[in-house]
Design a protein around this motif. Structure first.
Motif, PDB file in Angstrom:
ATOM      1  N   LYS A 297       0.834  -1.213   0.000  1.00 10.23           N
ATOM      2  CA  LYS A 297       0.000   0.000   0.000  1.00 10.23           C
ATOM      3  C   LYS A 297       0.863   1.255   0.000  1.00 10.23           C
ATOM      4  CE  LYS A 297      -3.766   2.398   2.346  1.00 10.23           C
ATOM      5  NZ  LYS A 297      -3.103   3.709   2.217  1.00 10.23           N
ATOM      6  N   ASP A 300       2.006   1.752  -3.429  1.00  9.87           N
ATOM      7  CA  ASP A 300       0.874   2.237  -4.230  1.00  9.87           C
ATOM      8  C   ASP A 300       0.624   3.718  -3.979  1.00  9.87           C
ATOM      9  OD1 ASP A 300       0.498  -0.304  -5.242  1.00  9.87           O
ATOM     10  OD2 ASP A 300      -1.172  -0.801  -3.913  1.00  9.87           O
ATOM     11  N   ASP A 301       0.706   4.125  -2.714  1.00 11.24           N
ATOM     12  CA  ASP A 301       0.476   5.531  -2.366  1.00 11.24           C
ATOM     13  C   ASP A 301       1.549   6.428  -2.978  1.00 11.24           C
ATOM     14  OD1 ASP A 301      -1.737   4.776  -0.909  1.00 11.24           O
ATOM     15  OD2 ASP A 301      -0.747   4.905   1.043  1.00 11.24           O
ATOM     16  N   ALA A 304       0.813   6.684  -6.647  1.00  6.78           N
ATOM     17  CA  ALA A 304      -0.380   7.499  -6.866  1.00  6.78           C
ATOM     18  C   ALA A 304      -0.068   8.984  -6.713  1.00  6.78           C
ATOM     19  CB  ALA A 304      -1.483   7.091  -5.881  1.00  6.78           C
ATOM     20  N   PHE A 305       0.815   9.316  -5.758  1.00  8.18           N
ATOM     21  CA  PHE A 305       1.192  10.723  -5.598  1.00  8.18           C
ATOM     22  C   PHE A 305       1.858  11.247  -6.861  1.00  8.18           C
ATOM     23  CE2 PHE A 305       4.653  13.691  -4.841  1.00  8.18           C
ATOM     24  CZ  PHE A 305       3.934  14.795  -4.382  1.00  8.18           C
TER      25      PHE A 305
END
Length: 358
Positions: A297, A300-301, A304-305
């Motif tokens: 995660k 993923d974060d 995504a940023f």
């Protein structure tokens, strides 16, 4: 008998510490085991060249943080470690070392307080940080006279401890020789020299295979590479500079650190700088969260940023999805696993030449 001299460099990498928790071992105790007797005395130098002679194998060792702790565990001297500062966060240590590492008493969630260190009963303090104010509270660490009065000898992980000091080599770090020297140095100090050679031989084998595979790749075909330290914050990126361990890892993996010319170990950067560099690859560098799901995660974060942030949306690496998911601990912290990081990066950015990056 003339002391053996084991030399190198020294310094401070506190980046690893920012992710460390209590390590789950605050109340545990470890009984020191008999130490080796052969191979002494051993003489080691600090960043400024000041020498310390170790007359016999230490039996009660305190480490400044998880980097030096892990190195001692890898060497098989973990049963003599009686305390640490900046303990490893959950999931940080390799699985084979995690149980033993969790038993090491935590003497400080950040730096070990001066009084606690001097009263620990240690006969050796292995310092990753070098001469600098102790972190947390602004107090300075013990003086060398205070160490001596307490019967504690003070040695350093030289490959990390001097990277940000005026004594450090000005040229970018491009190989892992300093880390290998640290492993050998601690092996000599702790009487585990044979194990140290095994570890170094394994590192050189893995790195040598990568070097051979990439021998025909000219410099101008080596992709540019940016380490995005997600846990350091997104408002202002941190530049991983030429003196840092990661620069050597990236170079050995057949890539070009976009901030290799930055004459420091770490330096505050700007997103404008990153955009101007427009890297071919971006490493999503996160701390291990203690479970595969939580760590995934975090990756993923971070991705995504970069995909949503206006300044980075148009970067070549972001547009083409060229991300390397690789933890901070094996990239920016000196240790045996730097060799694994070299192979993983190389296998990602040169998949036709290097296989099995894991």
């Amino acid at each position: 008998m003339r002391p053996r001299v084991v030399c190198g460099i020294a310094a401070a990498v506190a980046l690893f510490a920012t992710a460390c928790g209590s390590g789950g071992g605050g109340s545990a105790s470890i009984t020191a085991q008999p130490a080796p007797t052969a191979g002494y005395p051993v003489t080691v130098a600090d960043c400024a060249g000041k020498e310390t002679t170790i007359a016999k194998a230490p039996t009660r060792i305190v480490t400044s943080n998880a980097a030096s702790l892990e190195m001692l565990l890898q060497l098989g001297a973990g049963d003599r470690v009686i305390g640490t500062g900046f303990p490893p966060g959950k999931g940080t240590l390799p699985s084979a070392l995690a149980e033993q590492g969790a038993k090491v008493p935590v003497l400080g969630d950040k730096a070990v307080p001066k009084e606690k260190l001097l009263g620990s009963g240690a006969d050796l303090y292995v310092d990753t940080f070098g001469a600098m104010p102790m972190m947390g509270g602004g107090a300075t660490g013990p003086s060398e006279a205070e160490f001596a009065a307490a019967g504690i000898q003070h040695v350093y992980l030289l490959s990390t401890a001097c990277a940000g000091t005026p004594k450090a080599a000005k040229a970018p770090r491009t190989d892992l020789a300093g880390i290998e020297d640290d492993i050998r140095r601690l092996g000599a100090v702790t009487g585990t020299a044979a194990r140290a050679e095994e570890l170094v031989t394994g590192m050189e084998k893995r790195i040598g295979e990568v070097r051979t595979a990439l021998a025909g790749v000219p410099e101008d075909r080596r992709p540019s590479y940016f380490v995005f330290d997600f846990d350091a914050g997104t408002k202002q990126p941190v530049a991983v500079c030429g003196r840092q361990v990661a620069n050597a890892v990236i170079t050995q993996a057949g890539a070009r650190n976009v901030f290799t010319d930055c004459d420091a170990d770490f330096k505050p950067g700007s997103w404008e700088d990153v955009v101007a560099k427009n890297p071919d690859w971006i490493q999503l560098s996160v701390r291990n969260r203690g479970s595969e799901e939580a760590t995934r995660k975090a990756y993923d974060d971070a991705e995504a940023f970069l995909r949503s942030f206006p300044a980075t949306q148009g970067l070549k690496a972001v547009q083409e999805g060229r991300f390397v998911r690789l933890g901070s601990e094996v990239t920016t912290i000196a240790g045996v696993r730097n060799a694994d990081a070299v192979r993983q990066i190389a296998a990602t950015v040169h998949p036709d030449l290097v296989k099995n990056g894991q």
